[in-house]
Design a protein around this motif. Structure first.
Motif, short mmCIF file in Angstrom:
data_model
loop_
_atom_site.label_atom_id
_atom_site.label_comp_id
_atom_site.label_asym_id
_atom_site.label_seq_id
_atom_site.Cartn_x
_atom_site.Cartn_y
_atom_site.Cartn_z
N VAL A 82 35.07 18.23 57.62
CA VAL A 82 33.74 18.84 57.75
C VAL A 82 32.88 18.30 56.61
N VAL A 83 31.69 17.79 56.96
CA VAL A 83 30.73 17.32 55.96
C VAL A 83 29.69 18.41 55.75
N VAL A 84 29.57 18.87 54.51
CA VAL A 84 28.67 19.99 54.18
C VAL A 84 27.57 19.49 53.25
N PRO A 85 26.41 19.11 53.80
CA PRO A 85 25.30 18.68 52.93
C PRO A 85 24.52 19.87 52.39
N HIS A 86 23.86 19.64 51.28
CA HIS A 86 22.89 20.58 50.72
C HIS A 86 21.53 19.97 51.05
N MET A 87 21.00 20.34 52.21
CA MET A 87 19.85 19.64 52.76
C MET A 87 18.63 19.71 51.86
N PHE A 88 18.15 18.52 51.46
CA PHE A 88 17.01 18.39 50.56
C PHE A 88 17.22 19.17 49.26
N ALA A 105 42.01 26.29 57.41
CA ALA A 105 42.21 25.57 58.67
C ALA A 105 43.01 24.29 58.50
N GLY A 106 43.24 23.86 57.27
CA GLY A 106 44.00 22.64 57.04
C GLY A 106 43.22 21.37 57.36
N VAL A 107 41.89 21.40 57.15
CA VAL A 107 41.08 20.20 57.38
C VAL A 107 40.41 19.81 56.07
N PHE A 108 40.04 18.54 55.97
CA PHE A 108 39.38 18.04 54.77
C PHE A 108 37.92 18.48 54.75
#
Length: 413
Positions: free
Chosen positions: A125-131, A147-150
């Motif tokens: 999962v890519v979690v940006p901090h938008m702007f 969940a065992g995901v990166f």
């Protein structure tokens, strides 16, 4: 007529002095500043390990390749439905499939939407901090671990800000920072620098090995000239860069395409070190300007700043207009009145699928001039012009805002 232009970097004489020193000493690709920058970044982000690269998306690609090597059976990467196109392009270039999740009103990826998409095929999962607006990154970190995901903490647009006592970029398994235009630290455009942060110690050897095999970026003087001419000095050079580019294409000399992944060049590292030394001042001024815009727009209830909070750093100031606004015409009217604007991201994560309501609303936001050098009188003038352009469209909401100029002149200094 005074023009209020977009600015892509807040540079002082110190940045130009660093550039001159690198050129005079012949230290463009390689030199001591790259190593010194690495030391400073490691001290800033400790205990995470920092690797200075040419692009933020180079950092993303290296992280995704390492994740895929560890979990070869998983192919999906969850990203926000509203996202920088380079993120989507990098996911696909890694042989993976981006999957769009809904965003919230603050333009950040929605936790409930991500939770509903997690499955056996999810790699990361890519979690940006938008702007620069901080996402609920701690919640995502806990969710991904369970969940065992990166998880990749995409802090491309923000440096030095904290959530839950930790720097943005240091959550999850890996983090990303970018030094391209309109970020917290700006060294130029097109390969001017980025950081890979290794937050999971178990990944350090694998990611460090990939970084050690890279050479310093080259061709940086041409990229610097591009940035200065077409972005930083555009108040003087105007649209000449566009015509020069067209002429170059006619002569068979198109803008160079970036080469393979590389380490940050010494030139870009030298500029980054100056920007990092000034970071506290740069961020404080951006916060001041955002708060001043909020005050100046207070008499326009139909206009909002969906990402603003008092004292919050933002890399761009995005404004939501009344839903009836003809955005294209509104921007033309602002430009004729001397105010430059820009839109956000137009790319679709999954082409052919309609936008969700929140993504559709995000595409209608406009970015106003936003630099730490703006003073209150200029901000008030910009907001006065914005009000007049809304009134020109004769929107029901804007007809109730005629008191705006009386309100915002009280905040001049």
């Amino acid at each position: 007529m005074k023009r209020f232009r977009l600015r892509y970097a807040d540079w002082s004489w110190r940045e130009y002095a660093a550039i001159a020193a690198c050129i005079l000493r012949g230290r463009i690709a390689a030199g001591p500043d790259a190593g010194r920058l690495a030391q400073e970044l490691n001290a800033l982000y400790a205990p995470s390990a920092a690797h200075a690269l040419d692009f933020g998306h180079s950092a993303l690609r290296i992280a995704l390749d390492a994740f895929r090597e560890l979990e070869p059976g998983r192919k999906e990467v969850i990203v926000p439905g509203y996202i920088c196109p380079s993120v989507v392009d990098t996911v696909r270039a890694a042989g993976l499939e981006p999957r769009a999740a809904e965003i919230g009103p603050d333009l950040n990826i929605d936790a409930a939407a991500v939770r509903s998409l997690l499955g056996p095929d999810t790699l990361a999962v890519v979690v940006p901090h938008m702007f620069g607006c901080p996402a609920a990154v701690g919640e995502f970190e806990r969710m991904c671990r369970q969940a065992g995901v990166f998880m990749i903490d995409d802090a491309a647009q923000v440096v030095g800000e904290r959530v839950e006592g930790r720097l943005l970029g240091s959550f999850g398994d890996a983090g990303i920072v970018s030094f391209a235009q309109s970020k917290a630290v700006v060294t130029g455009v097109r390969g001017s620098g980025g950081i890979l942060l290794v937050n999971n110690p178990r990944l350090q050897d694998a990611l460090a090995r990939r970084c050690r095999g890279l050479a310093p970026a080259r061709g940086r003087l041409g990229a610097l000239a591009d940035f200065l001419w077409n972005y930083q000095w555009r108040g003087v050079t105007g649209n000449s860069g566009y015509y020069l580019l067209r002429l170059g294409r006619l002569l068979g000399r198109a803008r160079p395409v970036s080469g393979p992944m590389a380490l940050i060049s010494n030139l870009d590292a030298a500029i980054a070190r100056v920007q990092l030394a000034r970071l506290g001042h740069l961020c404080a001024e951006k916060k001041r300007v955002a708060d001043a815009y909020r005050q100046a727009l207070a008499a326009l209830p139909s206009v909002s700043l969906p990402q603003h909070a008092p004292g919050r750093y933002l890399s761009r100031l995005m404004v939501a207009l009344p839903p009836e606004t003809d955005v294209a015409q509104f921007r033309k009217d602002l430009a004729l009145a001397g105010v430059e604007t820009r839109l956000g991201y137009a790319n679709a994560v999954t082409p052919g699928r309609p936008d969700t309501p929140n993504v559709a609303a995000a595409r209608r936001l406009i970015g106003l001039p936003y630099t730490g050098t703006l003073q209150n009188d200029a901000i008030n003038k910009i907001c006065s012009i914005l009000t007049k352009c809304l009134l020109k469209q004769d929107l029901p909401a804007s007809r109730n805002s005629t008191s705006h100029e009386t309100h915002h002149t009280a905040h001049q200094r």
